[in-house]
Design an enzyme around this catalytic site. Structure first.
Site, PDB file in Angstrom:
ATOM      1  N   ASP A 156      39.233  42.666  41.155  1.00 18.98           N
ATOM      2  CA  ASP A 156      39.440  43.823  40.299  1.00 18.98           C
ATOM      3  C   ASP A 156      40.927  43.842  39.938  1.00 18.98           C
ATOM      4  O   ASP A 156      41.734  43.139  40.545  1.00 18.98           O
ATOM      5  CB  ASP A 156      39.046  45.086  41.067  1.00 18.98           C
ATOM      6  CG  ASP A 156      39.443  46.358  40.368  1.00 18.98           C
ATOM      7  OD1 ASP A 156      39.045  46.545  39.200  1.00 18.98           O
ATOM      8  OD2 ASP A 156      40.185  47.153  40.968  1.00 18.98           O
ATOM      9  N   ASP A 170      42.977  47.163  38.307  1.00 17.57           N
ATOM     10  CA  ASP A 170      43.640  48.448  38.550  1.00 17.57           C
ATOM     11  C   ASP A 170      43.361  48.949  39.966  1.00 17.57           C
ATOM     12  O   ASP A 170      42.204  49.124  40.353  1.00 17.57           O
ATOM     13  CB  ASP A 170      43.173  49.488  37.532  1.00 17.57           C
ATOM     14  CG  ASP A 170      43.648  49.159  36.123  1.00 17.57           C
ATOM     15  OD1 ASP A 170      44.855  48.938  35.942  1.00 17.57           O
ATOM     16  OD2 ASP A 170      42.802  49.123  35.203  1.00 17.57           O
ATOM     17  N   ASP A 221      39.169  47.872  44.945  1.00 17.77           N
ATOM     18  CA  ASP A 221      39.594  49.106  45.612  1.00 17.77           C
ATOM     19  C   ASP A 221      38.636  50.254  45.389  1.00 17.77           C
ATOM     20  O   ASP A 221      38.886  51.367  45.878  1.00 17.77           O
ATOM     21  CB  ASP A 221      40.983  49.522  45.107  1.00 17.77           C
ATOM     22  CG  ASP A 221      40.930  50.114  43.713  1.00 17.77           C
ATOM     23  OD1 ASP A 221      41.368  51.266  43.530  1.00 17.77           O
ATOM     24  OD2 ASP A 221      40.435  49.435  42.791  1.00 17.77           O
TER      25      ASP A 221
END
Length: 226
Positions: A7, A9, A166
């Site tokens: 991922d 961001d 995250d």
């Protein structure tokens, strides 16, 4: 071979101030109360369409908000106070992993292809990732299509693929695709929520992530958890 899919961001890039400011500007332009920072960050990882369904409710002006955001976001990119730096150690980790013959790297992100190109331009990452999947290319996370398409591009099996992110959406996507799921604790989601969403391993630093991915014992443990 292991296929490591990242991922962006909250995992590689600390973009929270920019994302929050862009949402504040977007909602203000429509005379609507802005969502809280917590609400904005809880939606990071979704496509823009799904983001505005989450933030504005089922009856909100989703298309209009999305159009405004697409104008506000690049304008705010130029403001130094809203810089989105890489997390410390992220560049070195990506370059080290990309240089290993037994690893392939991929991206699965709610960003657009244009946003990913901007990131790659800034850091010289264009040759490091074998597959880049964005909100332009597949249904929004947590649908497994991004990972399925990425695996198809590089010829990887689910058991060889690790999703590193995250958000709960990253973990749910990984599990839906039959892949391994590693949650990072420095991003925008609570660790307990990552665990509940299916994270098999949660790391608290880039150094710990590097160790998990590099050491054979950790790799075997992660594989056994699938």
């Amino acid at each position: 071979m292991r296929f490591l899919v990242f991922d962006i961001d909250g995992t590689l890039v600390d973009s929270q101030n920019l994302l929050v400011a862009a949402q504040e500007a977007t909602f203000a332009a429509h005379g609507l109360p802005a969502p809280s920072r917590e609400q904005v960050l809880s939606a990071v990882g979704l496509s823009l369409a799904e983001t505005f369904r989450a933030l504005a409710g089922p009856d909100g002006p989703h298309a209009a908000l999305e159009a405004t955001y697409r104008v506000a976001f690049p304008r705010l990119l130029a403001e130094p106070a809203l810089a989105s730096p890489l997390f410390a150690g992220a560049d070195a980790l990506v370059r080290d992993l990309a240089g290993r013959q037994d690893h392939l790297l991929g991206i699965a992100t709610g960003k657009s292809q244009r946003g990913v190109r901007r990131l790659f331009d800034a850091h010289g990452w264009h040759r490091l990732f074998a597959s880049v999947q964005t909100a332009d290319d597949a249904p929004s996370k947590p649908h497994p299509a991004m990972l399925e398409q990425a695996m198809g591009e590089v010829g990887a099996l689910p058991g060889e693929t690790v999703m590193i992110g995250d958000s709960t959406y990253d973990m749910q996507m990984a599990r839906a695709a039959g892949c391994r799921a590693v949650g990072v604790g420095w991003g925008y989601c609570r660790v307990d929520a990552l665990r509940e969403a299916g994270a098999q391993v949660i790391v608290e630093s880039i150094e710990e992530l590097a160790a998990v991915l590099a050491h054979s014992d950790s790799a075997r443990a992660l594989g056994a958890a699938v």
